[in-house]
Design an enzyme around this catalytic site. Structure first.
Site, short mmCIF file in Angstrom:
data_model
loop_
_atom_site.label_atom_id
_atom_site.label_comp_id
_atom_site.label_asym_id
_atom_site.label_seq_id
_atom_site.Cartn_x
_atom_site.Cartn_y
_atom_site.Cartn_z
N CYS A 116 -9.58 -52.79 -10.89
CA CYS A 116 -8.81 -53.32 -9.74
C CYS A 116 -9.25 -52.70 -8.41
O CYS A 116 -8.81 -53.15 -7.35
CB CYS A 116 -7.32 -53.14 -9.96
N HIS A 256 -3.40 -53.21 -3.14
CA HIS A 256 -3.68 -54.00 -4.34
C HIS A 256 -2.34 -54.48 -4.91
O HIS A 256 -1.35 -53.74 -4.90
CB HIS A 256 -4.42 -53.11 -5.35
N ASN A 286 -1.39 -60.37 -10.23
CA ASN A 286 -2.52 -59.46 -10.04
C ASN A 286 -3.82 -60.20 -10.30
O ASN A 286 -4.14 -60.53 -11.44
CB ASN A 286 -2.36 -58.27 -11.00
O1 UT7 Z 1 -3.93 -53.40 -11.57
C1 UT7 Z 1 -4.23 -52.46 -12.55
C2 UT7 Z 1 -3.20 -51.48 -12.66
N1 UT7 Z 1 -2.08 -52.00 -13.42
C3 UT7 Z 1 -0.85 -51.66 -13.05
O2 UT7 Z 1 -0.71 -51.07 -12.03
C4 UT7 Z 1 0.31 -51.99 -13.96
C5 UT7 Z 1 1.15 -50.77 -14.14
N2 UT7 Z 1 2.26 -50.94 -15.06
C6 UT7 Z 1 3.32 -51.74 -14.80
O3 UT7 Z 1 3.35 -52.44 -13.82
C7 UT7 Z 1 4.51 -51.70 -15.73
O4 UT7 Z 1 4.36 -50.61 -16.63
C8 UT7 Z 1 4.72 -52.99 -16.56
C9 UT7 Z 1 5.20 -54.10 -15.62
C10 UT7 Z 1 3.46 -53.41 -17.26
C11 UT7 Z 1 5.83 -52.77 -17.61
O5 UT7 Z 1 7.03 -52.34 -16.98
P1 UT7 Z 1 7.83 -51.08 -17.53
O6 UT7 Z 1 9.01 -50.94 -16.68
O7 UT7 Z 1 6.88 -49.94 -17.64
O8 UT7 Z 1 8.31 -51.60 -18.96
P2 UT7 Z 1 7.99 -51.02 -20.39
O9 UT7 Z 1 6.61 -51.34 -20.79
O10 UT7 Z 1 8.44 -49.61 -20.49
O11 UT7 Z 1 9.00 -51.87 -21.24
C12 UT7 Z 1 10.42 -51.74 -21.09
C13 UT7 Z 1 11.08 -52.73 -22.03
C14 UT7 Z 1 10.55 -52.62 -23.47
O12 UT7 Z 1 11.63 -52.88 -24.35
P3 UT7 Z 1 12.39 -51.68 -25.08
O13 UT7 Z 1 11.34 -50.94 -25.84
O14 UT7 Z 1 13.00 -50.84 -23.97
O15 UT7 Z 1 13.40 -52.38 -25.93
C15 UT7 Z 1 9.57 -53.76 -23.55
O16 UT7 Z 1 9.41 -54.24 -24.86
O17 UT7 Z 1 10.82 -54.05 -21.61
C16 UT7 Z 1 10.24 -54.79 -22.68
N3 UT7 Z 1 9.30 -55.76 -22.11
C17 UT7 Z 1 9.67 -56.97 -21.74
N4 UT7 Z 1 10.86 -57.61 -21.74
C18 UT7 Z 1 10.90 -58.85 -21.27
C19 UT7 Z 1 7.98 -55.61 -21.90
N5 UT7 Z 1 7.47 -56.73 -21.35
C20 UT7 Z 1 8.50 -57.60 -21.24
C21 UT7 Z 1 8.63 -58.90 -20.75
N6 UT7 Z 1 9.84 -59.50 -20.79
N7 UT7 Z 1 7.57 -59.59 -20.23
#
Ligand code: UT7
Length: 332
Positions: A116, A256, A286
């Site tokens: 990125c 970004h 993104n």
């Molecule tokens: O450009 C390159 C660099 N990339 C980035 O900068 C991305 C960086 N990361 C992020 O933006 C975030 O970590 C994400 C948006 C990818 C994920 O958000 P998060 O707040 O870190 O969520 P998480 O992965 O910790 O998931 C929290 C919960 C989980 O459920 P449990 O285990 O708490 O029951 C996931 O299974 O949210 C669940 N979850 C979803 N729920 C509904 C994960 N994806 C989804 C979804 N819809 N699409």
């Protein structure tokens, strides 16, 4: 001899027609518009549909528009750098294909991949060639068809990405405008947290790699998020301090576009109010190498000659950086 500087003299962009919104995504995976808007801040993303269409098709649309906007004869272009993580194929470079599609025949072209951060790295490489006096018209185009490497059954990844391309023209100037400085960093331990495992020389494509879904993006979202917030903010503040730039002296931050919460955290650390931050993540998601030039393209009519602008990125690798420039022209 007067020192040459490199200035962006035009910007352009291209996003494919098809729009995949959160409602449609919610029928593909177990997710909701509310979750995606709250956790990421994306409502819709453009997707390139059509057999055989690739990053170069979007990149060449952006470059053709750039040539028209800047009244540039394609044969006068000296160099084309394509920032991409989704090249049409491993080789030849997508930049070569874009050059061919745009009638650019007197340039040397190559790709750059810093995930990125690709566009910022490529912009700085182009800058150095212009400043050296050897190259007068350098095109830097960010083009990514992220849908080609996104698993639309993985709800943790598929809401994040979209397809687009955007390009800038770099030309020499002796005025006190244009590219000023960049700070970049890389930390290779990050490679374990964001990658596409197969398809390279380590794990060439096999039936097994396809069955195991190893030709898709893998991301440990939480780790990437933490690094992105702290490193993008640190480096943006570092470049402000290095150039004694106070928040009120900055016209724009161009971050970004990976996650609205990351953008907010970086702007806060820099002491910038939201009105000075270019944000279009809601409509594009993104788009990896295209996010920053796409913002410049969309905001072009609001930019003024002399505006102090900081561009900042964080990506796989890990790679990150910040670029400081003075905008070179008033709306045309
Ligand atoms: O450009 C390159 C660099 N990339 C980035 O900068 C991305 C960086 N990361 C992020 O933006 C975030 O970590 C994400 C948006 C990818 C994920 O958000 P998060 O707040 O870190 O969520 P998480 O992965 O910790 O998931 C929290 C919960 C989980 O459920 P449990 O285990 O708490 O029951 C996931 O299974 O949210 C669940 N979850 C979803 N729920 C509904 C994960 N994806 C989804 C979804 N819809 N699409």
């Amino acid at each position: 001899m007067t020192k040459l500087k490199a200035a962006i003299t035009g910007v352009s962009g291209y996003a494919p027609e098809y729009i995949l919104n959160n409602e449609e995504l919610s029928h593909m995976v177990d997710t909701t518009d509310e979750w995606i808007m709250t956790r990421i801040g994306i409502r819709e993303r453009h997707i390139l549909k059509g057999e055989g269409l690739a990053s170069s098709d979007m990149g060449s649309e952006a470059v053709k528009l750039l040539l028209a906007k800047t009244n540039t004869n394609p044969e006068d272009v000296d160099m084309v750098i394509c920032a991409t993580v989704t090249p049409d194929m491993l080789f030849p470079a997508t930049a070569n294909i874009i050059s061919d599609k745009c009638g650019i025949t007197n340039a040397f072209s190559f790709d750059m991949n810093a995930a990125c951060s690709s566009f910022l790295y490529a912009l700085t490489v182009g800058q150095k060639f212009v400043e050296s006096g050897t190259h007068k018209k350098v095109i830097v185009v960010g083009a990514d068809k992220m849908s080609a490497i996104t698993d639309y059954s993985d709800r943790a990844v598929c809401p994040l990405f979209g397809d687009a391309a955007a390009a800038v023209m770099l030309e020499p100037t002796t005025e006190d405008i244009g590219m000023v400085d960049s700070i970049f960093r890389t930390n290779g331990t990050g490679r374990h947290h964001l990658y596409m495992k197969a398809g390279g020389s380590q794990y060439p494509a096999t039936h097994e790699t396809v069955d195991n879904k190893e030709h898709y993006i893998y991301q440990d979202g939480k780790t990437v998020f933490k690094w992105a917030v702290s490193k993008m903010a640190d480096i943006s503040v570092e470049i402000m301090e290095k150039h004694n730039l106070k928040p009120e002296e900055l016209a724009w931050l161009v971050p970004h576009q990976a996650n609205m919460r990351i953008i907010d955290a970086v702007a806060n650390r820099m002491g910038l109010e939201k009105e000075k931050v270019m944000i279009n993540i809601e409509r594009y998601g993104n788009t990896t190498s295209a996010t920053i030039p796409l913002c410049l393209w969309e905001w072009e009519s609001r930019l003024r000659k002399g505006d102090n602008i900081i561009l900042a990125a964080f990506g796989g690798g890990f790679t990150w950086g910040a670029t400081y420039l003075k905008w070179a022209y008033d709306p045309k």
